[in-house]
Design an enzyme around this catalytic site. Structure first.
Site, PDB file in Angstrom:
ATOM      1  N   ASP A 312       0.828  -1.199   0.000  1.00 49.90           N
ATOM      2  CA  ASP A 312       0.000   0.000   0.000  1.00 49.90           C
ATOM      3  C   ASP A 312       0.865   1.252   0.000  1.00 49.90           C
ATOM      4  OD1 ASP A 312      -2.711   1.323   0.512  1.00 49.90           O
ATOM      5  OD2 ASP A 312      -1.524   2.070   2.196  1.00 49.90           O
ATOM      6  N   GLU A 366       0.925  -0.454  -5.190  1.00 47.48           N
ATOM      7  CA  GLU A 366      -0.042   0.615  -5.382  1.00 47.48           C
ATOM      8  C   GLU A 366       0.772   1.888  -5.600  1.00 47.48           C
ATOM      9  OE1 GLU A 366      -3.638   3.123  -3.290  1.00 47.48           O
ATOM     10  OE2 GLU A 366      -1.910   2.451  -2.168  1.00 47.48           O
TER      11      GLU A 366
END
Length: 635
Positions: A312, A366
């Site tokens: 993330d 990401e």
């Protein structure tokens, strides 16, 4: 090799060098044959450390000794053995800083934690951890064939709000890991997804963070059950032929007092505050932090048999000035750039270690910027990820699909631009949780027009995603056409399936997913131009895309037409690459899906004539706001 409280001198050395990639095996709390638990903690520059808990009635605690190494040097590692400590007991570390401040900290390496709002760690022995795995066939298959050669269709899930018992936002009654093992596994299998991606399951204090502000990096959250129950859930997915991807957050951590922040009274795990989220960034320059984080990734791969890790917030890690707009506050590296070279080196090492120890698993970034070579090997200057989320495709496509129909011709490039860079990286196309929260609206609510057109638009969006090159990811609720935004504090609106339009939409998604699985041309060559060919990218007047997807075999291809307008065409000519007959193999406008049933029921024979650069063509019926797919036929 000498041992120091069950830690060898070599292990201590590797930990301090940032090279102990399985340090979770010795740090934290470990059961010792039913006699008690051994504890080990890294806490430099402190006066004393005690472990306190239910085993001593939360009194003064058991003193821990700092390990002395040969030559009289201190290791900054504190150890002790607590006889009589048993599986399930709560505990914390009591740390006295050099200034005399007393801190009560959860164990950074704890395998289990007290259920929120409690903040203690929980001793985890065999009764809590032990699971007999039954996924040998899955692991064998995973090792035998590359994930790049398999269909990748991901169902993104927040375990706490997929389903709940009742509806109580104040104190939600979650499905347990074992209940999810029964219901979620069968649902994902039936719907035709190939992977689940779980939003962070690592222990976190605040439900509203969705798991992205972590306190227990080694502990699956106690909200849904025991660690062994989480292993059971993953095992069930594997036995059903479903891979498991975990969201992982090595970019920052929350500032809760019992967590990693100011662990020894000063900055230890952290380097600075994260200006976007009010959290703390990890200090990747500290070798012990690198050991902690890389070991954590290996922990989930080895102890929980996870198939992929999605990292993330990679962009926030890579740039020194991420979220900083004031020029006066900007910082630069020694080369004069804004790149965080230390974070870059950490990500490269992380991916190198994972690739070396577990070459059959994958990592996903990401990453939302134009940072180059994200999915290239570190030796070629890349970050070493296997996949990158294509945020550009997502933003362009959703922006286009929100346009009312009369204005789409002027923004046709939003549909086609992604193919200008589609093979610069190995992309996954996300329609994730981030796109259905914070006032962005659900996917179907973005679609223009009346009720029928909204459902048709959502079907078309999902077909465009499915036929585009790259992996696919959809957040839960997209498949039932949920109109409200996602609410983390309550379950999805499954009652919508009592309504015909939503039930038909779910039927469409299921059919589309299984069609994708059974159509190799849509995924066999997903990551290079050999699997994709434009036939007509420039028809902005009619808002139509026409392209070919190619499988490994020469005669295995599909012709895809996407019509983004509510117009229907009865005799639309499309060029095809080979003479013969073609049959319609999928149509999003079928009546059973809620469409108007503008289909091509019979095989279509080619006619001579140049269309779309081909020497033959077929005449087809084009459905409104719909997708239609053809394949050559021998009949």
């Amino acid at each position: 090799m000498a041992e120091y409280g069950h830690l060898t001198e070599k292990e201590i050395t590797l930990f301090h060098q940032g090279k102990d990639f399985r340090c979770y095996r010795k740090f934290g709390a470990h059961a010792q044959g039913g006699k008690g638990f051994h504890f080990a903690l890294w806490a430099p520059r402190v006066k004393s450390v005690h472990v306190i808990g239910e085993f001593d009635g939360w009194r003064d605690g058991i003193p821990m000794a700092c390990v002395d190494l040969p030559g009289g040097s201190q290791s900054d590692i504190w150890t002790c053995f607590v006889p009589g400590a048993i599986d399930g007991m709560l505990y914390k570390f009591r740390i006295e800083t050099l200034s005399g401040e007393v801190l009560y900290k959860a164990d950074p390496f704890a395998f289990f934690a007290e259920k929120r709002p409690g903040t203690a760690s929980r001793l985890a022995g065999p009764n809590t951890l032990k699971h007999r795995w039954n996924d040998e066939e899955w692991i064998k298959q995973r090792k035998s064939e590359s994930h790049f050669k398999k269909p990748m269709n991901i169902y993104e899930v927040h375990l706490g709000s997929w389903k709940q018992h009742g509806k109580n936002a104040e104190d939600p009654v979650f499905f347990s890991y074992r209940e999810l093992a029964k219901e979620l596994t069968s649902y994902v299998k039936d719907m035709g997804y190939t992977y689940v991606e779980l939003m962070p399951v690592m222990e976190h204090p605040f439900d509203g963070s969705w798991g992205y502000q972590t306190t227990g990096y080694y502990a699956p959250t106690s909200r849904y059950g025991l660690p062994k129950d989480f292993k059971y859930l993953i095992d069930c997915f594997h036995q059903a032929g479903i891979g498991v991807i975990l969201d992982w957050v090595p970019g920052h951590f929350c500032r809760d007092a019992h967590g990693l922040c100011r662990f020894n009274g000063s900055e230890l795990f952290e380097s600075e505050e994260h200006v976007e989220w009010g959290t703390y960034k990890f200090d990747y320059s500290r070798p012990e932090v690198r050991s902690f984080l890389i070991s954590n990734a290996i922990f989930w791969l080895e102890e929980y048999h996870v198939d992929g890790i999605r990292v993330d917030g990679v962009s926030s890690m890579l740039y020194l000035n991420y979220g900083i707009d004031d020029p006066a506050q900007k910082r630069f590296n020694h080369k004069g750039g804004e790149e965080d070279l230390v974070a870059q080196a950490f990500l490269q090492e992380l991916n190198e270690v994972i690739g070396r120890l577990h070459p059959d698993v994958f990592t996903v970034a990401e990453e939302s910027t134009a940072w180059p070579l994200v999915t290239y090997p570190p030796e070629e200057g890349g970050l070493g990820f296997h996949y990158k989320w294509d945020m550009g495709w997502m933003n362009d496509t959703l922006r286009y699909c929100a346009l009312d129909f009369p204005f789409r011709d002027g923004s046709h490039q939003l549909l086609t631009f992604s193919m200008m860079y589609a093979f610069n990286e190995n992309f996954i196309l996300p329609l994730s949780h981030d796109e259905v929260v914070h006032g962005k609206c659900s996917l179907i609510q973005r679609m223009p027009g009346d009720y029928w057109r909204q459902f048709a638009g959502l079907r078309l969006l999902l077909m465009y995603q499915m036929c585009h090159s790259g992996g696919k990811l959809n957040f839960m609720g997209n498949e039932i056409g949920q109109f409200i935004e996602w609410r983390f504090y309550e379950g999805l609106e499954w009652f919508l399936l009592d309504y015909d339009a939503h039930a038909r939409h779910q039927k469409f998604v299921k059919a589309m997913n299984h069609f994708y699985l059974n159509t190799p041309s849509l995924w066999q060559q997903n990551y290079d131009w050999s699997g994709y060919q434009w036939l007509d990218a420039d028809n902005r007047d009619q808002s139509i895309l026409l392209f070919k997807r190619q499988g490994k075999k020469e005669d295995d291809f599909t012709i895809i037409l996407l019509n983004f307008q509510p117009d229907t065409y009865k005799e639309y000519k499309i060029g095809v690459p080979a003479a013969g007959a073609y049959r319609e193999i999928f149509n999003s406008d079928r009546e059973e899906f809620g469409g108007s049933n503008h289909i091509n029921p019979q095989p279509l024979k080619t006619k001579k004539g140049v269309y779309h650069g081909q020497e033959q063509y077929i005449e087809i019926i084009v459905p409104p706001i719909g997708a239609v797919i053809f394949a050559p036929t021998l009949t």
